[in-house]
Design a protein around this motif. Structure first.
Motif, PDB file in Angstrom:
ATOM      1  N   GLU A 191      39.277  -1.337  44.068  1.00  0.00           N
ATOM      2  CA  GLU A 191      39.094  -2.078  44.415  1.00  0.00           C
ATOM      3  C   GLU A 191      39.115  -1.208  45.759  1.00  0.00           C
ATOM      4  O   GLU A 191      38.390  -0.118  45.439  1.00  0.00           O
ATOM      5  CB  GLU A 191      40.934  -1.256  44.269  1.00  0.00           C
ATOM      6  CG  GLU A 191      41.421  -1.255  43.200  1.00  0.00           C
ATOM      7  CD  GLU A 191      42.816  -0.309  43.234  1.00  0.00           C
ATOM      8  OE1 GLU A 191      43.686  -0.252  44.031  1.00  0.00           O
ATOM      9  OE2 GLU A 191      43.803   0.221  42.164  1.00  0.00           O
ATOM     10  N   VAL A 192      39.846  -1.878  46.894  1.00  0.00           N
ATOM     11  CA  VAL A 192      38.919  -1.270  48.231  1.00  0.00           C
ATOM     12  C   VAL A 192      39.729  -0.446  48.240  1.00  0.00           C
ATOM     13  O   VAL A 192      41.363   0.077  48.225  1.00  0.00           O
ATOM     14  CB  VAL A 192      39.710  -2.832  49.794  1.00  0.00           C
ATOM     15  CG1 VAL A 192      39.482  -2.138  50.483  1.00  0.00           C
ATOM     16  CG2 VAL A 192      38.805  -3.386  49.158  1.00  0.00           C
ATOM     17  N   SER A 224      43.324   0.617  55.174  1.00  0.00           N
ATOM     18  CA  SER A 224      42.590   0.435  53.793  1.00  0.00           C
ATOM     19  C   SER A 224      40.820   0.308  54.648  1.00  0.00           C
ATOM     20  O   SER A 224      40.889  -0.163  56.447  1.00  0.00           O
ATOM     21  CB  SER A 224      42.370  -1.153  53.576  1.00  0.00           C
ATOM     22  OG  SER A 224      43.956  -1.104  52.942  1.00  0.00           O
ATOM     23  N   GLY A 241      37.449   0.514  52.633  1.00  0.00           N
ATOM     24  CA  GLY A 241      36.027  -0.303  52.311  1.00  0.00           C
ATOM     25  C   GLY A 241      35.708  -0.005  50.268  1.00  0.00           C
ATOM     26  O   GLY A 241      36.909   1.339  50.936  1.00  0.00           O
ATOM     27  N   TYR A 242      34.843  -0.174  50.080  1.00  0.00           N
ATOM     28  CA  TYR A 242      34.846   0.272  48.415  1.00  0.00           C
ATOM     29  C   TYR A 242      34.870   2.152  48.586  1.00  0.00           C
ATOM     30  O   TYR A 242      33.509   2.147  49.030  1.00  0.00           O
ATOM     31  CB  TYR A 242      33.989  -0.752  48.053  1.00  0.00           C
ATOM     32  CG  TYR A 242      34.479  -1.897  48.279  1.00  0.00           C
ATOM     33  CD1 TYR A 242      36.042  -2.011  47.020  1.00  0.00           C
ATOM     34  CD2 TYR A 242      34.497  -3.107  48.530  1.00  0.00           C
ATOM     35  CE1 TYR A 242      36.172  -3.686  46.750  1.00  0.00           C
ATOM     36  CE2 TYR A 242      34.888  -5.025  48.402  1.00  0.00           C
ATOM     37  CZ  TYR A 242      35.017  -4.624  47.877  1.00  0.00           C
ATOM     38  OH  TYR A 242      36.018  -6.024  47.562  1.00  0.00           O
ATOM     39  N   ASN A 267      31.657   4.455  53.711  1.00  0.00           N
ATOM     40  CA  ASN A 267      32.225   2.868  52.625  1.00  0.00           C
ATOM     41  C   ASN A 267      30.955   3.400  51.053  1.00  0.00           C
ATOM     42  O   ASN A 267      29.737   2.201  51.296  1.00  0.00           O
ATOM     43  CB  ASN A 267      32.515   2.260  52.432  1.00  0.00           C
ATOM     44  CG  ASN A 267      33.807   2.037  53.140  1.00  0.00           C
ATOM     45  OD1 ASN A 267      34.927   2.346  53.350  1.00  0.00           O
ATOM     46  ND2 ASN A 267      33.789   1.199  54.509  1.00  0.00           N
ATOM     47  N   GLY A 277      30.528   1.726  48.107  1.00  0.00           N
ATOM     48  CA  GLY A 277      30.924   1.190  46.988  1.00  0.00           C
ATOM     49  C   GLY A 277      30.217   2.313  45.776  1.00  0.00           C
ATOM     50  O   GLY A 277      30.081   0.910  44.676  1.00  0.00           O
ATOM     51  N   ASP A 337      28.625  -0.442  48.435  1.00  0.00           N
ATOM     52  CA  ASP A 337      28.830  -1.106  49.753  1.00  0.00           C
ATOM     53  C   ASP A 337      27.927  -0.629  50.787  1.00  0.00           C
ATOM     54  O   ASP A 337      26.971   0.020  50.299  1.00  0.00           O
ATOM     55  CB  ASP A 337      30.678   0.120  50.106  1.00  0.00           C
ATOM     56  CG  ASP A 337      31.497  -0.882  51.303  1.00  0.00           C
ATOM     57  OD1 ASP A 337      30.678  -1.286  52.254  1.00  0.00           O
ATOM     58  OD2 ASP A 337      31.944  -0.902  51.377  1.00  0.00           O
ATOM     59  N   LYS A 355      33.450  -2.414  61.006  1.00  0.00           N
ATOM     60  CA  LYS A 355      32.661  -2.042  60.016  1.00  0.00           C
ATOM     61  C   LYS A 355      31.116  -2.189  60.656  1.00  0.00           C
ATOM     62  O   LYS A 355      30.397  -2.842  61.098  1.00  0.00           O
ATOM     63  CB  LYS A 355      32.347  -2.670  58.857  1.00  0.00           C
ATOM     64  CG  LYS A 355      34.143  -2.238  57.765  1.00  0.00           C
ATOM     65  CD  LYS A 355      34.345  -3.392  56.494  1.00  0.00           C
ATOM     66  CE  LYS A 355      35.333  -2.381  55.733  1.00  0.00           C
ATOM     67  NZ  LYS A 355      35.334  -3.340  54.596  1.00  0.00           N
TER      68      LYS A 355
END
Length: 381
Positions: free
Chosen positions: A155-156, A174, A176-177, A193, A195, A203, A219
């Motif tokens: 999920e983010v 929210s 980012g990952y 972020n 990821g 990410d 972003k």
């Protein structure tokens, strides 16, 4: 018979006392490691030992400059009634006002304790919390949001805003990952972020959040698997990328906080960094699966020129004794450099204190994976 009954009673008493673990008082371990020093605005520092995941081994130590005494596992002694003590994986530690905030990642909460006494104040629940920063009476905590697992559909993540007076979560956004470290500049929150759970589809962005509306405004595309953030006196933001541990090398980038664009790639591998004055101190532990080895390096970057002024923080050769550098901090007053050593991540680690010239002043044993340092300032009269 009476003697046999007495033995049975004593045995029962020992068994009973061994089961009453909630009443055990844990004693800290204190040793003088440095000469006493007075006259500084820095009283000491807390150090958060991460502890291996799943082992509930996060602990907090304290060093007192006035006495030169380093105390291990201070938190357990000061808080004997806290169940399971501090928790599982201490991921960040910062001080804001009279309170200290320890981010306990796997245990999903922020431990708030009194800076002066080390006594527990509150637990704030935030799932899979990572790092913390502060601005205008608010704390900002990054969260992976979901469970701890590699998952291409992870999920983010989000950032939670916490009121430092009520210690309640007030808003979240929210970003980012798998968000990591954060810095604040021009009333904007910058969030790296990573990821990391979505490997190999990392990410690549730094999220920009307006703190007034607490909304995502942009972003910035930087590089894969971004992690650390620092901001200098001119508002330049330094972003570390861990790379992919195979083909893409770790690197350091600079974001202009006026334009919110990447303005420079510095070609320096960075695992952790800290800024003091116009100097950015860093080390790198760059692991490659192809070789199975770590490439370890240290350095100091001039934040004005963006040039490396030294590729050696440690000048006396004792860096050969540090197996895995895992934390770095610079005393704001004395410019002494603190570096922690996680060893092999399993055994007890070490804390090294160096002079500004890179000469070892003292060394002591920390806890399991010593990592995060927060300096305690003297209260103003």
């Amino acid at each position: 018979m009476r003697r046999q009954h007495l033995y049975l009673l004593l045995l029962f008493g020992l068994l009973l006392s061994s089961c009453r673990k909630d009443e055990v008082i844990y004693l800290s371990d204190a040793h003088q490691v440095a000469p006493p020093r007075v006259g500084s605005s820095i009283e000491g520092f807390y150090l958060l030992n991460e502890g291996n995941m799943g082992m509930n081994r996060a602990t907090i130590d304290y060093f007192d400059y006035a006495t030169g005494v380093y105390t291990r596992d201070l938190y357990s002694e000061r808080n004997p009634n806290v169940v399971k003590e501090l928790g599982d994986v201490g991921n960040d530690l910062k001080i804001y006002g009279s309170k200290a905030y320890a981010v306990i990642n796997v245990s999903n909460y922020i431990e708030v304790f009194d800076v002066a006494t080390g006594v527990h104040i509150e637990k704030i629940n935030v799932p899979n919390c990572r790092y913390i920063n502060f601005h205008n009476g608010k704390a900002y905590v990054s969260s992976y949001s979901g469970p701890i697992q590699v998952n291409p559909n992870a999920e983010v993540g989000f950032v939670a805003e916490i009121d430092t007076t009520t210690l309640k979560v007030t808003r979240q956004v929210s970003v980012g990952y798998q968000p990591e470290e954060m810095v604040i500049q021009n009333n904007k929150l910058y969030v790296a972020n990573s990821g990391g759970y979505r490997v190999p589809n990392y990410d690549t962005t730094v999220a920009v959040v307006d703190l007034t509306s607490f909304s995502l405004i942009k972003k910035i595309d930087v590089a894969i698997n971004v992690h650390r953030l620092q901001v200098d006196k001119r508002g330049d933001i330094y972003v570390s990328s861990r790379g992919d541990f195979y083909h893409t090398e770790p690197n350091l980038y600079v974001i202009d906080s006026q334009s919110d664009e990447v303005k420079q790639k510095l070609d320096i591998p960075v695992s952790e960094m800290t800024i003091s004055g116009d100097s950015l101190y860093y080390y790198s532990v760059a692991f490659k699966h192809s070789s199975g080895q770590n490439a370890i390096s240290y350095g100091i970057l001039d934040t004005k020129s963006k040039k490396i002024v030294s590729d050696r923080i440690i000048k006396d050769g004792t860096d050969r004794n540090i197996l895995i550098p895992y934390g770095i901090a610079v005393n704001p007053d004395t410019k002494e450099i603190l570096i922690t050593d996680a060893q092999d991540y399993l055994v007890t680690g070490f804390v090294y204190c160096y002079s500004p010239e890179g000469i070892l002043k003292w060394k002591t044993t920390g806890g399991n994976i010593p990592a995060h340092i927060a300096f305690v300032r003297k209260k103003k009269p």
